[in-house]
Motif scaffolding. Structure first.
Motif, PDB file in Angstrom:
ATOM      1  N   GLY A  39       0.824  -1.213   0.000  1.00  0.00           N
ATOM      2  CA  GLY A  39       0.000   0.000   0.000  1.00  0.00           C
ATOM      3  C   GLY A  39       0.852   1.253   0.000  1.00  0.00           C
TER       4      GLY A  39
ATOM      5  N   ILE B  26       2.762   4.125  -3.101  1.00  0.00           N
ATOM      6  CA  ILE B  26       2.176   4.835  -4.250  1.00  0.00           C
ATOM      7  C   ILE B  26       1.746   3.945  -5.407  1.00  0.00           C
TER       8      ILE B  26
ATOM      9  N   ALA C 294      -3.549  -4.549   0.467  1.00  0.00           N
ATOM     10  CA  ALA C 294      -3.073  -4.962   1.791  1.00  0.00           C
ATOM     11  C   ALA C 294      -1.667  -4.413   2.002  1.00  0.00           C
TER      12      ALA C 294
ATOM     13  N   LEU D 164      11.391  14.088  -3.830  1.00  0.00           N
ATOM     14  CA  LEU D 164      11.734  15.067  -4.877  1.00  0.00           C
ATOM     15  C   LEU D 164      11.089  14.610  -6.190  1.00  0.00           C
TER      16      LEU D 164
ATOM     17  N   CYS E 112      -1.484  -5.841   7.541  1.00  0.00           N
ATOM     18  CA  CYS E 112      -1.582  -7.243   7.106  1.00  0.00           C
ATOM     19  C   CYS E 112      -0.736  -7.507   5.875  1.00  0.00           C
TER      20      CYS E 112
ATOM     21  N   VAL F 276      11.808   2.633 -12.188  1.00  0.00           N
ATOM     22  CA  VAL F 276      12.546   3.633 -11.421  1.00  0.00           C
ATOM     23  C   VAL F 276      13.666   4.168 -12.323  1.00  0.00           C
TER      24      VAL F 276
ATOM     25  N   GLY G  36      15.004   7.884  -8.734  1.00  0.00           N
ATOM     26  CA  GLY G  36      13.692   8.512  -8.521  1.00  0.00           C
ATOM     27  C   GLY G  36      12.604   7.614  -9.099  1.00  0.00           C
ATOM     28  N   GLY G  37      11.605   7.290  -8.281  1.00  0.00           N
ATOM     29  CA  GLY G  37      10.598   6.345  -8.763  1.00  0.00           C
ATOM     30  C   GLY G  37       9.166   6.777  -8.494  1.00  0.00           C
TER      31      GLY G  37
HETATM   32  C1  LIG Z   1      16.256   6.804   0.606  1.00  0.00           C
HETATM   33  C2  LIG Z   1      15.333   6.907  -0.602  1.00  0.00           C
HETATM   34  C3  LIG Z   1      15.074   8.153  -1.162  1.00  0.00           C
HETATM   35  C4  LIG Z   1      14.263   8.259  -2.297  1.00  0.00           C
HETATM   36  N1  LIG Z   1      14.026   9.501  -2.792  1.00  0.00           N
HETATM   37  C5  LIG Z   1      13.243   9.631  -3.900  1.00  0.00           C
HETATM   38  C6  LIG Z   1      12.955  10.922  -4.415  1.00  0.00           C
HETATM   39  O1  LIG Z   1      13.376  11.950  -3.878  1.00  0.00           O
HETATM   40  N2  LIG Z   1      12.183  11.007  -5.533  1.00  0.00           N
HETATM   41  C7  LIG Z   1      11.669   9.895  -6.159  1.00  0.00           C
HETATM   42  O2  LIG Z   1      10.982  10.029  -7.194  1.00  0.00           O
HETATM   43  N3  LIG Z   1      11.921   8.661  -5.662  1.00  0.00           N
HETATM   44  C8  LIG Z   1      12.675   8.498  -4.554  1.00  0.00           C
HETATM   45  N4  LIG Z   1      12.909   7.257  -4.032  1.00  0.00           N
HETATM   46  C9  LIG Z   1      12.318   6.091  -4.720  1.00  0.00           C
HETATM   47  C10 LIG Z   1      10.834   5.949  -4.366  1.00  0.00           C
HETATM   48  O3  LIG Z   1      10.670   6.040  -2.977  1.00  0.00           O
HETATM   49  C11 LIG Z   1      10.332   4.583  -4.848  1.00  0.00           C
HETATM   50  O4  LIG Z   1      10.695   4.405  -6.199  1.00  0.00           O
HETATM   51  C12 LIG Z   1       8.812   4.474  -4.732  1.00  0.00           C
HETATM   52  O5  LIG Z   1       8.405   4.618  -3.394  1.00  0.00           O
HETATM   53  C13 LIG Z   1       8.359   3.114  -5.258  1.00  0.00           C
HETATM   54  O6  LIG Z   1       7.010   2.949  -4.931  1.00  0.00           O
HETATM   55  P1  LIG Z   1       6.375   1.514  -4.837  1.00  0.00           P
HETATM   56  O7  LIG Z   1       4.951   1.717  -4.445  1.00  0.00           O
HETATM   57  O8  LIG Z   1       6.660   0.743  -6.065  1.00  0.00           O
HETATM   58  O9  LIG Z   1       7.181   0.761  -3.675  1.00  0.00           O
HETATM   59  P2  LIG Z   1       7.427   1.146  -2.155  1.00  0.00           P
HETATM   60  O10 LIG Z   1       7.228   2.592  -1.934  1.00  0.00           O
HETATM   61  O11 LIG Z   1       8.738   0.564  -1.790  1.00  0.00           O
HETATM   62  O12 LIG Z   1       6.283   0.371  -1.375  1.00  0.00           O
HETATM   63  C14 LIG Z   1       6.172  -1.016  -1.271  1.00  0.00           C
HETATM   64  C15 LIG Z   1       5.173  -1.292  -0.146  1.00  0.00           C
HETATM   65  O13 LIG Z   1       4.869  -2.681  -0.113  1.00  0.00           O
HETATM   66  C16 LIG Z   1       4.788  -3.102   1.243  1.00  0.00           C
HETATM   67  N5  LIG Z   1       4.961  -4.558   1.236  1.00  0.00           N
HETATM   68  C17 LIG Z   1       6.071  -5.272   0.874  1.00  0.00           C
HETATM   69  N6  LIG Z   1       5.813  -6.593   0.913  1.00  0.00           N
HETATM   70  C18 LIG Z   1       4.503  -6.726   1.307  1.00  0.00           C
HETATM   71  C19 LIG Z   1       3.625  -7.842   1.500  1.00  0.00           C
HETATM   72  N7  LIG Z   1       4.025  -9.109   1.261  1.00  0.00           N
HETATM   73  N8  LIG Z   1       2.357  -7.617   1.912  1.00  0.00           N
HETATM   74  C20 LIG Z   1       1.914  -6.332   2.113  1.00  0.00           C
HETATM   75  N9  LIG Z   1       2.694  -5.236   1.943  1.00  0.00           N
HETATM   76  C21 LIG Z   1       3.959  -5.437   1.519  1.00  0.00           C
HETATM   77  C22 LIG Z   1       5.908  -2.301   1.903  1.00  0.00           C
HETATM   78  O14 LIG Z   1       5.707  -2.221   3.285  1.00  0.00           O
HETATM   79  C23 LIG Z   1       5.729  -0.947   1.233  1.00  0.00           C
HETATM   80  O15 LIG Z   1       4.802  -0.133   1.904  1.00  0.00           O
HETATM   81  C24 LIG Z   1      13.701   7.107  -2.886  1.00  0.00           C
HETATM   82  C25 LIG Z   1      13.935   5.848  -2.304  1.00  0.00           C
HETATM   83  C26 LIG Z   1      14.725   5.748  -1.181  1.00  0.00           C
HETATM   84  C27 LIG Z   1      14.961   4.398  -0.569  1.00  0.00           C
END
Ligand SMILES: Cc1cc2nc3c(=O)[nH]c(=O)nc-3n(C[C@H](O)[C@H](O)[C@H](O)COP(=O)(O)OP(=O)(O)OC[C@H]3O[C@@H](n4cnc5c(N)ncnc54)[C@H](O)[C@@H]3O)c2cc1C
Length: 382
Positions: A12, A14, A33, A48, A119, A259, A265-266
């Protein structure tokens, strides 16, 4: 107890929330979830992002979510020469990522999605008509599992250890992002300062094989500051995954490698991936035609694949540069003309923007410094 949905979204953040919001808007039933107790927490991202990209994909951040607006970016060489790119036309802001995730969650819920926190989604098993997985105390059946679990599922190659502090320090320049290059201290990446208020910044460091907190402490030595929060989290720079869809499973966001390989940045690219995936997935479920899912990779690829490949090539060159090379590339690139061109480009497509700004003469200057296969392939493209 057991429940049935069109889509079970694992994760849950972005990507998962944007997928849920879009798919439910299109009439699909969706359960998200999230393993943590609160959406957006623990916050690891610096936030950012360009407003343009988020607006294009339907998720402009509300004013209460924007912590700061960026007016310029200063790039420092290892010997601390630097040049500044005016970013005022690029619409770059710093988000409170936790609050932004909550905003996207609220959109998903108002479109009809169900969001459960605290969960974890267990291992998925496949059935004739879909998938099955345990979600907390619930048995869930769905047509597809949407894997939005982030770095947990992102391809293994290209993961770097990173650390950041949120801190207060009088030396922080309120609207200026700073990037510090040093191949010895941050191999394959850099240290960064992202201001999120007056005298407040998110300051981080990452690199292959480094101890990121040690690198960060070295970076901050001599800079007077008060650390408010410490975060350790991996960043992903390996490029898009070859698998966006598998039987019963759709990958979105970082778990699909959506990413930027240059900066990690992702936010925008993950939201874009999720929105495009949801469109094709909802259509596929409504029409009962799994073949429609192929539209997801095709559409995402048409917008991002060329740019991602360019960014990967630029990374390939960057990773080979010594500090001496970096200084030489700096001299080749820090010209007023190039800096002006960079200030008029697209933050989200900065790979192509950089190539365009360099042009053939600039690339040839870089090629004189780095005679690698990657530069040759960039020259062919330019
Ligand atoms: C230190 C840092 C700085 C960053 N700065 C930037 C920035 O400035 N600008 C930018 O554009 N990007 C930035 N990023 C990258 C950006 O945060 C990620 O690319 C983006 O959040 C990816 O989104 P996502 O939803 O794919 O994954 P995530 O945000 O990683 O979310 C995955 C979610 O899944 C949940 N999860 C995992 N396994 C399970 C499971 N089995 N059951 C239920 N839940 C689960 C996790 O708890 C998490 O909440 C940064 C990343 C880091 C680490």
């Amino acid at each position: 107890m057991s429940k049935t949905y069109d889509f079970l979204v694992a994760g849950g953040s972005i990507a998962g929330l944007a997928f849920a919001s879009e798919a439910s808007k299109r009439g699909a039933s969706v359960l998200v979830a999230e393993e943590h107790d609160e959406i957006g927490e623990p916050e690891k991202c610096d936030g950012l992002v360009s407003l343009r990209g988020l607006t294009k994909y339907g998720y402009p951040p509300g004013p209460e979510v924007i912590q700061n607006r960026i007016s310029s970016a200063v790039i420092h060489s290892p010997s601390d020469r630097h040049f500044a790119v005016n970013a005022s036309a690029l619409d770059v802001v710093v988000l409170d990522r936790s609050a932004f995730d909550k905003q996207v969650a609220a959109a998903a819920v108002s479109n009809g999605a169900e969001v459960r926190t605290g969960c974890r989604v267990g291992p998925m098993s496949q059935r004739n008509d879909g998938v099955e997985a345990r979600v907390g105390d619930l048995d869930v059946r769905a047509r597809y599992l949407v894997d939005a679990t982030g770095p947990a599922s992102s391809p293994r190659r290209g993961i770097l250890p990173a650390a950041k502090y949120e801190l207060e320090g009088e030396w922080v320049r309120e609207h200026v992002v700073e990037v510090y290059l040093d191949a010895a201290k941050y191999p394959g990446f850099f240290a960064w300062v992202i201001p999120f208020g007056r005298h407040r910044a998110k300051v981080g460091a990452a690199g292959y094989g480094v101890s990121p907190f040690r690198a960060l402490d070295d970076f901050l030595r001599g800079k007077n500051c008060r650390v408010l929060r410490k975060v350790s989290a991996p960043i992903y720079v390996g490029g898009p995954s070859p698998r966006f869809v598998e039987p019963g499973r759709i990958f979105v966001g970082e778990s699909a490698g959506q990413v930027k390989p240059t900066t990690a940045g992702g936010i925008m690219t993950s939201i874009a991936g999720a929105v495009i995936a949801a469109k094709w997935a909802a259509r596929s479920v409504q029409d009962g035609d799994p073949a429609l899912l192929a539209g997801y990779r095709k559409e995402w690829g048409a917008v991002f694949l060329k740019e991602m490949k360019t960014m990967l090539r630029l990374r390939g060159v960057f990773e080979k540069l010594s500090n001496k090379d970096l200084e030489a590339v700096f001299s080749a690139m820090g010209t007023p003309k190039l800096v002006l061109k960079l200030s008029q480009t697209d933050f989200d497509f900065h790979g192509s923007a950089l190539l365009g700004a360099l042009g053939m003469p600039g690339l040839l200057r870089v090629a004189r410094v780095v005679a690698s296969a990657e530069v040759r392939s960039l020259l062919m493209e330019g």
